[in-house]
Design an enzyme around this catalytic site. Structure first.
Site, mmCIF file in Angstrom:
data_model
loop_
_atom_site.group_PDB
_atom_site.id
_atom_site.type_symbol
_atom_site.label_atom_id
_atom_site.label_comp_id
_atom_site.label_asym_id
_atom_site.label_seq_id
_atom_site.Cartn_x
_atom_site.Cartn_y
_atom_site.Cartn_z
ATOM 1 N N GLY A 1 0.848 -1.321 -0.050
ATOM 2 C CA GLY A 1 -0.038 -0.090 -0.021
ATOM 3 C C GLY A 1 0.863 1.181 0.061
ATOM 4 C CB CYS A 2 3.831 2.128 1.895
ATOM 5 S SG CYS A 2 3.052 1.894 3.469
ATOM 6 C CB THR A 3 5.545 0.365 -2.238
ATOM 7 O OG1 THR A 3 6.516 0.152 -1.125
ATOM 8 C CG2 THR A 3 6.636 0.363 -3.753
#
Length: 135
Positions: A33-35
């Protein structure tokens, strides 16, 4: 204590207290999700954020500065500061720490607006599109 990697060295990092900044907390560098969503949204909207008066975007994770730097170099932007909160002290101090079996202690996903060192707003949703709509 927050740290940033500069020229291969981990250095103390202070959130600028003379600028308008967005601070994004993330569960971890290189997580999906962050990447794939969180960081790219800010990369794609960096100029739009600047046009609304944002001087700096900062990503923070309970991680070391070297990992955050590698993640930002691979997926982010040189104008975004990716900083590590190795012991989670900063993240705990703002009430955004979360414990889980798979990641251990980590940051909840969040976005905050600081101006001249003061918290102005905590956004309901941390995504760049929502932040832009609510500046």
């Amino acid at each position: 204590m927050l740290q940033i990697c500069k020229e291969g060295n981990s250095l103390k990092y202070d959130i600028p207290n003379d600028k308008k900044v967005i601070v994004c907390g993330i569960p971890g560098a290189f997580t999906s999700g962050c990447t794939n969503r969180h960081l790219p949204g800010y990369v794609e909207n960096l100029e739009n954020l600047k046009s609304k008066g944002i001087d700096k975007v900062i990503f923070v994770a309970v991680n070391d500065a070297y990992v955050m730097d590698a993640w930002n170099k691979q997926h982010g932007h040189s104008e975004i500061d990716a900083v590590g909160d190795l012991k989670g002290e900063y993240t705990k101090s703002i009430g955004e720490i979360k414990e889980s079996d798979d990641l251990g202690p980590h940051s909840k996903r969040h976005a905050r607006l600081y101006e001249n060192g003061s918290l102005i707003k905590k956004f309901d949703e941390p995504w760049a599109e929502h932040v832009l709509e609510n500046l």
